[in-house]
Design a protein around this motif. Structure first.
Motif, PDB file in Angstrom:
ATOM      1  N   LEU A  87       0.826  -1.209   0.000  1.00  0.00           N
ATOM      2  CA  LEU A  87       0.000   0.000   0.000  1.00  0.00           C
ATOM      3  C   LEU A  87       0.859   1.257   0.000  1.00  0.00           C
ATOM      4  N   SER A  88       2.009   1.197   0.650  1.00  0.00           N
ATOM      5  CA  SER A  88       2.895   2.360   0.649  1.00  0.00           C
ATOM      6  C   SER A  88       3.410   2.645  -0.761  1.00  0.00           C
ATOM      7  N   ALA A  89       3.883   1.602  -1.440  1.00  0.00           N
ATOM      8  CA  ALA A  89       4.363   1.794  -2.814  1.00  0.00           C
ATOM      9  C   ALA A  89       3.232   2.205  -3.751  1.00  0.00           C
ATOM     10  N   LEU A  90       2.039   1.650  -3.550  1.00  0.00           N
ATOM     11  CA  LEU A  90       0.895   2.019  -4.381  1.00  0.00           C
ATOM     12  C   LEU A  90       0.514   3.477  -4.188  1.00  0.00           C
ATOM     13  N   SER A  91       0.488   3.942  -2.955  1.00  0.00           N
ATOM     14  CA  SER A  91       0.143   5.339  -2.684  1.00  0.00           C
ATOM     15  C   SER A  91       1.173   6.292  -3.303  1.00  0.00           C
ATOM     16  N   GLU A  92       2.432   5.929  -3.229  1.00  0.00           N
ATOM     17  CA  GLU A  92       3.463   6.790  -3.809  1.00  0.00           C
ATOM     18  C   GLU A  92       3.366   6.818  -5.328  1.00  0.00           C
ATOM     19  N   SER A  93       3.058   5.682  -5.942  1.00  0.00           N
ATOM     20  CA  SER A  93       2.923   5.658  -7.393  1.00  0.00           C
ATOM     21  C   SER A  93       1.693   6.431  -7.867  1.00  0.00           C
ATOM     22  N   LEU A  94       0.635   6.443  -7.051  1.00  0.00           N
ATOM     23  CA  LEU A  94      -0.578   7.205  -7.382  1.00  0.00           C
ATOM     24  C   LEU A  94      -0.507   8.638  -6.887  1.00  0.00           C
ATOM     25  N   HIS A  95       0.609   9.019  -6.267  1.00  0.00           N
ATOM     26  CA  HIS A  95       0.821  10.356  -5.719  1.00  0.00           C
ATOM     27  C   HIS A  95      -0.271  10.716  -4.698  1.00  0.00           C
ATOM     28  N   ILE A  96      -0.545   9.751  -3.815  1.00  0.00           N
ATOM     29  CA  ILE A  96      -1.471   9.943  -2.699  1.00  0.00           C
ATOM     30  C   ILE A  96      -0.657   9.891  -1.416  1.00  0.00           C
ATOM     31  N   ASN A  97      -1.038  10.688  -0.445  1.00  0.00           N
ATOM     32  CA  ASN A  97      -0.359  10.638   0.845  1.00  0.00           C
ATOM     33  C   ASN A  97      -0.413   9.203   1.381  1.00  0.00           C
ATOM     34  N   PHE A 135      -3.868  14.736   9.967  1.00  0.00           N
ATOM     35  CA  PHE A 135      -2.645  14.195   9.364  1.00  0.00           C
ATOM     36  C   PHE A 135      -2.235  14.936   8.091  1.00  0.00           C
ATOM     37  N   ASN A 136      -2.956  15.994   7.737  1.00  0.00           N
ATOM     38  CA  ASN A 136      -2.645  16.782   6.540  1.00  0.00           C
ATOM     39  C   ASN A 136      -2.587  15.882   5.308  1.00  0.00           C
ATOM     40  N   LEU A 137      -3.677  15.166   5.072  1.00  0.00           N
ATOM     41  CA  LEU A 137      -3.700  14.153   4.018  1.00  0.00           C
ATOM     42  C   LEU A 137      -3.884  14.729   2.621  1.00  0.00           C
ATOM     43  N   THR A 138      -4.179  16.008   2.502  1.00  0.00           N
ATOM     44  CA  THR A 138      -4.376  16.595   1.173  1.00  0.00           C
ATOM     45  C   THR A 138      -3.065  16.884   0.456  1.00  0.00           C
ATOM     46  N   GLU A 139      -1.945  16.847   1.176  1.00  0.00           N
ATOM     47  CA  GLU A 139      -0.642  17.136   0.585  1.00  0.00           C
ATOM     48  C   GLU A 139       0.216  15.886   0.573  1.00  0.00           C
ATOM     49  N   PHE A 140       1.049  15.798  -0.474  1.00  0.00           N
ATOM     50  CA  PHE A 140       1.991  14.689  -0.553  1.00  0.00           C
ATOM     51  C   PHE A 140       3.199  15.030   0.312  1.00  0.00           C
ATOM     52  N   PRO A 141       3.541  14.202   1.313  1.00  0.00           N
ATOM     53  CA  PRO A 141       4.577  14.585   2.287  1.00  0.00           C
ATOM     54  C   PRO A 141       5.973  14.611   1.676  1.00  0.00           C
ATOM     55  N   ALA A 142       6.827  15.396   2.314  1.00  0.00           N
ATOM     56  CA  ALA A 142       8.201  15.525   1.824  1.00  0.00           C
ATOM     57  C   ALA A 142       8.985  14.227   2.003  1.00  0.00           C
ATOM     58  N   TRP A 143       8.688  13.479   3.079  1.00  0.00           N
ATOM     59  CA  TRP A 143       9.433  12.240   3.291  1.00  0.00           C
ATOM     60  C   TRP A 143       9.126  11.212   2.213  1.00  0.00           C
ATOM     61  N   ALA A 144       7.903  11.247   1.655  1.00  0.00           N
ATOM     62  CA  ALA A 144       7.580  10.335   0.556  1.00  0.00           C
ATOM     63  C   ALA A 144       8.292  10.749  -0.724  1.00  0.00           C
ATOM     64  N   LEU A 145       8.423  12.086  -0.959  1.00  0.00           N
ATOM     65  CA  LEU A 145       9.164  12.568  -2.120  1.00  0.00           C
ATOM     66  C   LEU A 145      10.628  12.154  -2.024  1.00  0.00           C
ATOM     67  N   ASN A 159      10.901   8.498  -2.861  1.00  0.00           N
ATOM     68  CA  ASN A 159      10.783   8.240  -4.294  1.00  0.00           C
ATOM     69  C   ASN A 159      12.081   8.582  -5.018  1.00  0.00           C
ATOM     70  N   ALA A 160      12.701   9.699  -4.620  1.00  0.00           N
ATOM     71  CA  ALA A 160      13.964  10.087  -5.240  1.00  0.00           C
ATOM     72  C   ALA A 160      15.063   9.071  -4.950  1.00  0.00           C
ATOM     73  N   THR A 161      15.069   8.535  -3.742  1.00  0.00           N
ATOM     74  CA  THR A 161      16.074   7.536  -3.393  1.00  0.00           C
ATOM     75  C   THR A 161      15.869   6.253  -4.185  1.00  0.00           C
ATOM     76  N   LEU A 162      14.601   5.840  -4.318  1.00  0.00           N
ATOM     77  CA  LEU A 162      14.332   4.621  -5.067  1.00  0.00           C
ATOM     78  C   LEU A 162      14.645   4.757  -6.539  1.00  0.00           C
ATOM     79  N   SER A 163      14.426   5.973  -7.090  1.00  0.00           N
ATOM     80  CA  SER A 163      14.715   6.194  -8.503  1.00  0.00           C
ATOM     81  C   SER A 163      16.208   6.124  -8.802  1.00  0.00           C
TER      82      SER A 163
END
Length: 236
Positions: free
Chosen positions: A142-152, A218-228, A231-235
């Motif tokens: 679910l974490s990887a899915l949310s990041e790929s869909l650009h959801i918090n 939880f400020n769910l309307t924004e994509f968090p910086a830690w997820a960005l 994603n950059a590390t995984l790329s």
């Protein structure tokens, strides 16, 4: 006369104390006798009851391996341990990655719909596996899915984690269910009938909470910086 009366009262008091001591001794003897006849305790325990600890081994165990084998609910151990084995098998076999790829078409759905499907999926799987095993399998997906869909990621991870506790329909769902089922007074069909409605109510409450006060909390309307950053590390 007063002295004679006092002497009689003292004599009666001593007689009453003597009778009480006899009753206590008889009661203690009956308890020890009943324990010896009906219990399956170890020899060290019987010595402790008898009060004879002159030759007792200071390293004697509280329970022997024979008693442990006889009293241990092995079916519960197998049920709980099987959940961990299932989680490890999903990782090694690549089933977790495959499930994540199958969920990628959900990108066109709104965030609340993705969260609802995740809650339903997790609450269904947790009926057949233990809570830690279900979390081990689905949280990375679910974490990887949310990041790929650009959801918090918290929008799906928090409700899914709460829905893991809704395994109330089957004995394998959690240890309390297995303990109740092991006594044989409750059938699986009875547990399913009682637990299905509880599951639906639980999912509805979790969805109501995450879509109302959970968004500002939880400020769910924004994509968090830690997820960005992840994603950059995984790329790389």
């Amino acid at each position: 006369m007063a002295y004679v009366g006092q002497t009689k009262r003292n004599l009666k008091l001593r007689i009453a104390e003597h009778k009480a001591a006899i009753r206590n001794n008889n009661r203690d003897y009956a308890i020890v006798k009943h324990y010896k006849e009906h219990s399956h305790g170890s020899a060290a325990t019987l010595k402790f009851v008898d009060g004879d600890d002159s030759d007792a081994d200071p390293l004697a165990p509280m329970i022997t391996w024979k008693d442990f084998q006889k009293l241990m609910p092995w079916e519960i151990v197998i049920l709980v341990g099987g959940g961990y084995a299932l989680a490890a098998g999903c990782k090694v076999s690549g089933l977790s990655v495959w499930i994540g790829r199958q969920l990628e078409p959900m990108g066109g759905l709104p965030p609340w719909a993705v969260t609802l499907l995740a809650c339903l999926l997790v609450s269904a799987v947790t009926e057949f596996a233990s809570n830690p095993a279900t979390l081990t399998v689905f949280l990375p997906i679910l974490s990887a899915l949310s990041e790929s869909l650009h959801i918090n990621p918290l929008h799906t991870l928090i409700p899914a984690t709460m829905c893991v506790s809704f395994g109330v329909m089957l004995p394998v769902g959690n240890p309390p269910n297995a303990i109740v089922f092991s006594y044989g007074h409750v059938q699986i069909s009875d547990m399913v009938k009682a637990g299905f409605g509880v599951n639906l109510i639980g999912v509805a409450v979790v969805m109501l909470a995450i879509t109302t006060w959970g968004v500002p909390l939880f400020n769910l309307t924004e994509f968090p910086a830690w997820a960005l950053a992840r994603n950059a590390t995984l790329s790389l």
